[in-house]
Each structure stands twice: as C-alpha cells, then as structure tokens.
Write an enzyme that holds these catalytic residues in place. Structure first.
Site, PDB file in Angstrom:
ATOM      1  N   CYS A  55      75.162  78.457  19.476  1.00  0.00           N
ATOM      2  CA  CYS A  55      74.950  79.557  20.653  1.00  0.00           C
ATOM      3  C   CYS A  55      73.586  80.007  19.950  1.00  0.00           C
ATOM      4  O   CYS A  55      72.327  79.331  19.186  1.00  0.00           O
ATOM      5  CB  CYS A  55      76.324  80.748  20.123  1.00  0.00           C
ATOM      6  SG  CYS A  55      76.058  81.443  18.549  1.00  0.00           S
ATOM      7  N   ALA A  56      73.160  81.264  20.572  1.00  0.00           N
ATOM      8  CA  ALA A  56      71.749  81.671  19.867  1.00  0.00           C
ATOM      9  C   ALA A  56      71.942  81.935  18.636  1.00  0.00           C
ATOM     10  O   ALA A  56      71.123  81.420  17.774  1.00  0.00           O
ATOM     11  CB  ALA A  56      71.525  82.519  20.642  1.00  0.00           C
TER      12      ALA A  56
END
Length: 86
Positions: A55-56
């Site tokens: 993800c981020a």
C-alpha cells in the site's frame, strides 16, 4: 530480499490502495484490490500461492494481511510501501 524469489515462484502481488492512488503510480505486475473491497473479492486470490500485499505506508497492507490470514490464506506477506516492489 525475498520479493524476487516470491515473484519467480508465482506469487500474486496485490496493491490495496484506492483505485485513484493506484492509477497515480504502481509497481509493475501488481493488481489493485482496494482494502475496503478485499473482503468481497477474496475469490480473485489463490489460497495455494503466496500473496504479497502493499500500500502507501504498510498499514493497510498489514490490515489486509490479517484479514487474509483469518480467511484461510496461509502464505501472506506484507511488503509495505508499493515502492518496495519496483
């Protein structure tokens, strides 16, 4: 790192960021299943292969990892930020 080994062995790489985040940049070979949709899209993931999540920052992929574990996925890995896969 073990990511090239996992890729070579047929792991599925899943980016759990939103579609907009994914569209703005992603690692080659990853599929986008946003975290809120993951529970309803489990059939898209193989239980007999490694699943690598990103993800981020690593927090959403950590939540995704816990969810997949509870749903019977044994080989789940949190790669953290999607940039680690590039």
């Amino acid at each position: 790192r073990m990511l090239p080994e996992l890729r070579k062995n047929g792991a599925v790489f899943v980016d759990v960021r939103s579609a907009a985040e994914f569209a703005s940049g992603n690692a080659p070979g990853t599929i986008n299943i946003p975290l809120p949709e993951l529970g309803s899209r489990l059939a898209e993931l193989p239980k007999d292969r490694d699943v690598v999540l990103c993800c981020a920052s690593g927090s959403r992929s950590g939540m995704a990892k816990m969810m997949l574990r509870t749903k019977g996925f044994a080989k789940v890995h949190n790669a953290g930020t999607w940039g680690n896969l590039c």
